[in-house]
Design a protein around this motif. Structure first.
Motif, PDB file in Angstrom:
ATOM      1  N   ARG A 155      -1.961   9.358   5.674  1.00 42.43           N
ATOM      2  CA  ARG A 155      -0.677   9.701   5.060  1.00 42.43           C
ATOM      3  C   ARG A 155      -0.125  10.991   5.661  1.00 42.43           C
ATOM      4  O   ARG A 155       1.082  11.113   5.917  1.00 42.43           O
ATOM      5  CB  ARG A 155      -0.870   9.845   3.555  1.00 42.43           C
ATOM      6  N   ARG A 156      -0.993  11.949   5.882  1.00 44.93           N
ATOM      7  CA  ARG A 156      -0.551  13.243   6.421  1.00 44.93           C
ATOM      8  C   ARG A 156       0.054  13.081   7.807  1.00 44.93           C
ATOM      9  O   ARG A 156       1.165  13.573   8.065  1.00 44.93           O
ATOM     10  CB  ARG A 156      -1.730  14.223   6.472  1.00 44.93           C
ATOM     11  N   VAL A 157      -0.638  12.409   8.715  1.00 45.92           N
ATOM     12  CA  VAL A 157      -0.105  12.291  10.076  1.00 45.92           C
ATOM     13  C   VAL A 157       1.145  11.417  10.094  1.00 45.92           C
ATOM     14  O   VAL A 157       2.089  11.676  10.859  1.00 45.92           O
ATOM     15  CB  VAL A 157      -1.166  11.763  11.066  1.00 45.92           C
ATOM     16  N   GLN A 168       0.799  -1.218   0.000  1.00 49.99           N
ATOM     17  CA  GLN A 168       0.000   0.000   0.000  1.00 49.99           C
ATOM     18  C   GLN A 168       0.835   1.272   0.000  1.00 49.99           C
ATOM     19  O   GLN A 168       0.439   2.276  -0.578  1.00 49.99           O
ATOM     20  CB  GLN A 168      -0.955  -0.008   1.209  1.00 49.99           C
ATOM     21  N   GLU A 169       1.957   1.247   0.694  1.00 53.34           N
ATOM     22  CA  GLU A 169       2.845   2.413   0.734  1.00 53.34           C
ATOM     23  C   GLU A 169       4.246   1.955   0.351  1.00 53.34           C
ATOM     24  O   GLU A 169       5.171   1.990   1.151  1.00 53.34           O
ATOM     25  CB  GLU A 169       2.849   3.044   2.123  1.00 53.34           C
ATOM     26  N   THR A 223      -5.517  15.775  19.125  1.00 54.01           N
ATOM     27  CA  THR A 223      -6.343  16.238  18.006  1.00 54.01           C
ATOM     28  C   THR A 223      -6.097  15.383  16.757  1.00 54.01           C
ATOM     29  O   THR A 223      -6.924  14.555  16.381  1.00 54.01           O
ATOM     30  CB  THR A 223      -6.065  17.727  17.706  1.00 54.01           C
ATOM     31  N   SER A 224      -4.948  15.549  16.137  1.00 53.07           N
ATOM     32  CA  SER A 224      -4.688  14.869  14.865  1.00 53.07           C
ATOM     33  C   SER A 224      -4.773  13.354  14.985  1.00 53.07           C
ATOM     34  O   SER A 224      -5.358  12.683  14.123  1.00 53.07           O
ATOM     35  CB  SER A 224      -3.312  15.270  14.325  1.00 53.07           C
ATOM     36  N   LEU A 225      -4.199  12.786  16.052  1.00 57.14           N
ATOM     37  CA  LEU A 225      -4.211  11.332  16.185  1.00 57.14           C
ATOM     38  C   LEU A 225      -5.523  10.821  16.766  1.00 57.14           C
ATOM     39  O   LEU A 225      -6.095   9.847  16.272  1.00 57.14           O
ATOM     40  CB  LEU A 225      -3.036  10.870  17.057  1.00 57.14           C
ATOM     41  N   ALA A 226      -6.015  11.486  17.808  1.00 54.98           N
ATOM     42  CA  ALA A 226      -7.226  10.993  18.475  1.00 54.98           C
ATOM     43  C   ALA A 226      -8.449  11.055  17.558  1.00 54.98           C
ATOM     44  O   ALA A 226      -9.352  10.212  17.657  1.00 54.98           O
ATOM     45  CB  ALA A 226      -7.481  11.804  19.746  1.00 54.98           C
ATOM     46  N   LYS A 227      -8.483  12.030  16.670  1.00 59.38           N
ATOM     47  CA  LYS A 227      -9.642  12.207  15.794  1.00 59.38           C
ATOM     48  C   LYS A 227      -9.426  11.655  14.389  1.00 59.38           C
ATOM     49  O   LYS A 227     -10.253  11.866  13.497  1.00 59.38           O
ATOM     50  CB  LYS A 227      -9.988  13.695  15.712  1.00 59.38           C
ATOM     51  N   LEU A 228      -8.348  10.949  14.192  1.00 62.75           N
ATOM     52  CA  LEU A 228      -8.018  10.447  12.860  1.00 62.75           C
ATOM     53  C   LEU A 228      -8.974   9.338  12.425  1.00 62.75           C
ATOM     54  O   LEU A 228      -9.247   8.401  13.180  1.00 62.75           O
ATOM     55  CB  LEU A 228      -6.572   9.913  12.855  1.00 62.75           C
ATOM     56  N   ASP A 229      -9.462   9.433  11.209  1.00 63.09           N
ATOM     57  CA  ASP A 229     -10.243   8.360  10.602  1.00 63.09           C
ATOM     58  C   ASP A 229      -9.271   7.423   9.892  1.00 63.09           C
ATOM     59  O   ASP A 229      -8.683   7.787   8.871  1.00 63.09           O
ATOM     60  CB  ASP A 229     -11.240   8.944   9.597  1.00 63.09           C
ATOM     61  N   PRO A 230      -9.067   6.215  10.405  1.00 58.90           N
ATOM     62  CA  PRO A 230      -8.069   5.315   9.796  1.00 58.90           C
ATOM     63  C   PRO A 230      -8.420   4.891   8.378  1.00 58.90           C
ATOM     64  O   PRO A 230      -7.561   4.349   7.676  1.00 58.90           O
ATOM     65  CB  PRO A 230      -8.048   4.120  10.750  1.00 58.90           C
ATOM     66  N   ASN A 231      -9.644   5.124   7.967  1.00 60.98           N
ATOM     67  CA  ASN A 231     -10.038   4.787   6.594  1.00 60.98           C
ATOM     68  C   ASN A 231      -9.820   5.935   5.613  1.00 60.98           C
ATOM     69  O   ASN A 231     -10.008   5.762   4.403  1.00 60.98           O
ATOM     70  CB  ASN A 231     -11.512   4.378   6.572  1.00 60.98           C
ATOM     71  N   ASP A 232      -9.453   7.100   6.154  1.00 63.98           N
ATOM     72  CA  ASP A 232      -9.164   8.259   5.309  1.00 63.98           C
ATOM     73  C   ASP A 232      -7.695   8.181   4.906  1.00 63.98           C
ATOM     74  O   ASP A 232      -6.796   8.552   5.664  1.00 63.98           O
ATOM     75  CB  ASP A 232      -9.456   9.549   6.081  1.00 63.98           C
ATOM     76  N   VAL A 233      -7.455   7.702   3.705  1.00 60.01           N
ATOM     77  CA  VAL A 233      -6.085   7.413   3.261  1.00 60.01           C
ATOM     78  C   VAL A 233      -5.213   8.662   3.292  1.00 60.01           C
ATOM     79  O   VAL A 233      -4.056   8.618   3.742  1.00 60.01           O
ATOM     80  CB  VAL A 233      -6.106   6.807   1.844  1.00 60.01           C
ATOM     81  N   LEU A 234      -5.736   9.781   2.831  1.00 60.20           N
ATOM     82  CA  LEU A 234      -4.939  11.002   2.794  1.00 60.20           C
ATOM     83  C   LEU A 234      -4.640  11.519   4.193  1.00 60.20           C
ATOM     84  O   LEU A 234      -3.536  12.014   4.458  1.00 60.20           O
ATOM     85  CB  LEU A 234      -5.658  12.072   1.973  1.00 60.20           C
ATOM     86  N   ALA A 235      -5.611  11.407   5.099  1.00 60.34           N
ATOM     87  CA  ALA A 235      -5.385  11.861   6.469  1.00 60.34           C
ATOM     88  C   ALA A 235      -4.334  10.999   7.161  1.00 60.34           C
ATOM     89  O   ALA A 235      -3.466  11.505   7.888  1.00 60.34           O
ATOM     90  CB  ALA A 235      -6.695  11.836   7.251  1.00 60.34           C
TER      91      ALA A 235
END
Length: 734
Positions: A644-646, A349-350, A630-642
């Motif tokens: 990738r960003r974190v 995948q990556e 914020t960024s990690l706790a609210k991350l949607d693991p199915n959001d590929v771009l999000a």
């Protein structure tokens, strides 16, 4: 060798094929022709697959013949590893050559040390070789005579003075001066055990010595006496010699900062950072003869070892005037080719994110511990990962890169040249570098050093690996973590084991200290308070030493391989990279507190302030906590771009501590938090760019040393800036 899929990659091939960085790092568009594999317990299957008997088999082959870097045996082992990587099922295997300056003894005329009497007769002569004791491979004609690589002056070097300088540290020379002994123009005799040999030689040269003799005292390396040594134990026999480099820099000496590829510009050898005085290692049986011949005041009690001699300091000889010590040196530098073997298992995948695992391959002689114990473990790790791919169609999320480095012993040359060649790509794509140099140097406890970011994945992985020590298991410590935290608790955090910080001396250096790729180094270690395991870099690093004395059944090797594999698997497979932000913040805070406690008064007396440094550390802690909340706790693991960003923010965090101009007076190191010690290349210190400057000025004030204090104040501002930049990188917006 099967070369159907193996590439010997020269720089020109990279250009003509359009693979701008070579070694498969630009892997794009891999289209695996297989159906999605069923969900498997990859952790358990990898752990179960790793075989102690296979590690034993690999090690026996690797240590069956001397394999000094740049020799025919070096190439043969590089190709043999490539064959094994291919058989294991890795997707791409490349053998990468570099043409570099190495150093060798004369194979038929060893370096020798002579003690001449007043009539010019040789009263004593060293052997120049180690005596075979038990194993047939010890008698190999390919075994190099005793030498230190990059020794300076060749020919005959003579002096009427020989001075015992203890471990050859600055405080030792200060003591000698206090009792009226000047080493200028003399040959000095120094003990191994307190610092890197290159630092010993460098300091002796600065003190005016004409040459250096190095030996290992039985007080350090034969602690149970001369009757309990190899081949019956791991302790050092009297004619054993620790070979090794005395080059203080890293990478090819003639291509500093740039890779030794075909197009490279090479400086003249006279410009390279190499010692100018000769250096030669000798056995402690030989050192004893020289020490007995010396006169002068007796050494302090703490300087005395376990040889049958009073340990006189010199510089003269007790037999009267006219006696001389002579070094007959034939060690010479030579341009040769050394090789890295690189194997890749492509991610699904990556694929453009790399978890790198590495170990060097070259040895001074047979190298069963250093480095072949680690090489054997890496081969077994590659076989286990490859089996998952071949048998089950499994692939990791990210790409796994296996790195077998050449010419590490000379100055981390193979890894440095490769990192310099691929620095731009690695800076953007490398997730982590996981190093095992010596897998098992003892069986007392697991030991690890690494970047704070790696602590979480390292410690959590160690909790999942079964303890190879049956006694420890019976005492209620079932995992390698349990023994580690029991035997090496962190003084400030007793529920955690102590984790060291990375100095130099192995192949993580270019990744961590130059590029800012978070790295770790893994091994099982010994309990004894000694500078190295006793047979380090000697002829007697044999398969027998490990199989029959140190690790019967190779159970500790298996545990190291299992841990190495699990750390890699975790970094390869985790959707969000398991980087330890809290521990980094804690580490920075403890470091600045330590600097204030030690240097605060000195700084304030010279109008230098830690205020901005401390503020930046506090801000970094706030930034890491906010990122997690914020960024990690609210991350949607199915959001590929999000995701990738974190992950990019986590992966790049270490890079924000990289100062492109290098540390003050040390441009070869770029990490403002971590760097090898300037006085001992093996060890490390926090914020050494600052602490080195402070140690150099000592008690002298801003009035006495205005330029140096200006440099200190400037570097304090640089530190604060880079810590602020690191914290800012965790924000989504400027």
């Amino acid at each position: 060798m099967n070369t159907k899929n193996l590439i010997i990659a020269f720089a020109i091939v990279y250009v003509t094929t359009g693979i701008a960085v070579g070694v498969g790092l630009y892997y794009a568009g891999y289209n695996a022709d297989h159906s999605p594999a069923p969900k498997r317990d990859v952790f358990q299957e990898l752990q179960d697959e790793i075989s102690a008997s296979k590690i034993d088999e690999y090690l026996k082959h690797l240590s069956s013949v001397p394999h000094l870097a740049g020799t025919e045996q070096d190439l043969q082992q590089a190709e043999w590893l490539g064959d094994n990587f291919q058989t294991s099922g890795l997707d791409r295997v490349v053998v990468v050559p570099y043409h570099v300056l190495l150093s060798y003894p004369n194979m038929t005329h060893p370096n020798k040390i002579y003690l001449f009497d007043d009539k010019g007769n040789a009263n004593f002569t060293t052997s120049g070789k180690q005596t075979p004791l038990s194993q047939p491979e010890e008698s190999s004609p390919l075994a190099a005579p005793n030498f230190n690589a990059y020794s300076g002056q060749t020919g005959e070097i003579e002096s009427d003075g020989l001075v015992y300088v203890h471990y050859g540290q600055q405080e030792d020379y200060d003591y000698l001066k206090s009792v009226g002994i000047d080493v200028t123009g003399t040959i000095v005799l120094a003990r191994y055990g307190a610092s890197f040999r290159g630092n010993i030689v460098d300091l002796a040269q600065k003190q005016g010595a004409k040459g250096v003799l190095l030996y290992s005292d039985p007080k350090d390396f034969a602690q149970r006496g001369r009757n309990e040594v190899y081949p019956d134990s791991w302790w050092m026999p009297g004619m054993a010699v620790q070979s090794g480099t005395v080059y203080l820099a890293n990478g090819d000496p003639l291509t500093p900062f740039y890779p030794a590829i075909e197009s490279a510009y090479r400086i003249d050898e006279s410009e390279a950072l190499l010692p100018s005085i000769p250096v030669q290692p000798i056995g402690y049986d030989e050192a004893e003869v020289l020490l007995r011949a010396m006169n002068g005041p007796l050494a302090p009690e703490k300087w005395r070892g376990d040889l049958n001699t009073p340990y006189s300091l010199g510089p003269g000889f007790q037999y009267g005037s006219g006696w001389k010590i002579k070094m007959n040196m034939l060690t010479a530098n030579k341009m040769v080719t050394t090789y890295n073997t690189i194997g890749m298992l492509y991610g699904e995948q990556e694929s453009d994110r790399y978890v790198l695992v590495g170990n060097h391959r070259d040895a001074w002689v047979l190298g069963a511990l250093d480095p072949s114990s680690g090489t054997a473990c890496m081969l077994e790790m590659a076989r286990a990962f490859g089996k998952m791919k071949q048998d089950y169609g499994w692939r990791p999320r990210r790409s796994l890169v296996f790195c077998s480095w050449g010419a590490e012993e000379y100055g981390l040359i193979g890894s440095y040249e490769w990192v310099e060649q691929h620095a731009k790509v690695l800076s953007h794509r490398a997730v982590a570098y996981l190093n095992v140099d010596i897998a098992v140097e003892g069986t007392y406890s697991l030991w690890g050093s690494g970047a704070p970011l790696m602590n979480k994945v390292y410690l959590e992985s160690s909790k999942k690996v079964a303890n190879p020590n049956a006694t420890e298991v019976n005492e209620g410590r079932p995992t390698v973590f349990d023994t580690w935290v029991h035997r090496y608790p962190d003084a400030n955090h007793p529920t955690k084991p102590r984790v060291g910080i990375l100095g130099s001396g192995s192949d993580y250096t270019a990744f961590m200290h130059v590029l800012g790729v978070p790295s770790i180094d893994i091994r099982y270690t010994y309990e004894e308070e000694i500078g190295s395991y006793p047979l380090y870099h000697t002829l007697y690093e044999t398969h027998h030493l490990l199989a029959d004395i140190m690790d019967k059944g190779f159970v500790y090797h298996r545990a190291v391989t299992q841990l190495w594999t699990e750390v890699a698997r975790n970094l390869l497979e985790s959707v969000v990279l398991p980087m330890d932000l809290d521990w980094y913040a804690t580490y920075l805070n403890e470091s600045v507190v330590g600097i204030r406690n030690r240097y605060g008064a000195q700084l304030e007396a010279n109008q230098a302030t830690l205020t901005h440094f401390e503020r930046a550390v506090g801000n970094f802690a706030v930034a890491t906590r906010r990122f997690q909340d914020t960024s990690l706790a609210k991350l949607d693991p199915n959001d590929v771009l999000a995701v990738r960003r974190v992950n990019d923010q986590l992966m790049q965090l270490e890079r924000h501590f990289i100062e492109p101009h290098g540390l003050p007076n040390r441009p070869e190191y770029n990490h403002i938090v971590f760097a090898p010690s300037s006085s001992d290349g093996y060890s490390s210190s926090s914020f050494s760019g600052l602490t080195d400057l402070l140690e150099a000025v000592g008690n002298e004030t801003e009035v006495q040393r205005p330029k140096e204090w200006a440099q200190i104040k400037q570097h304090l501002s640089v530190i604060a800036f880079f810590i602020d930049a690191a914290g800012e990188s965790l924000n989504d917006y400027l």
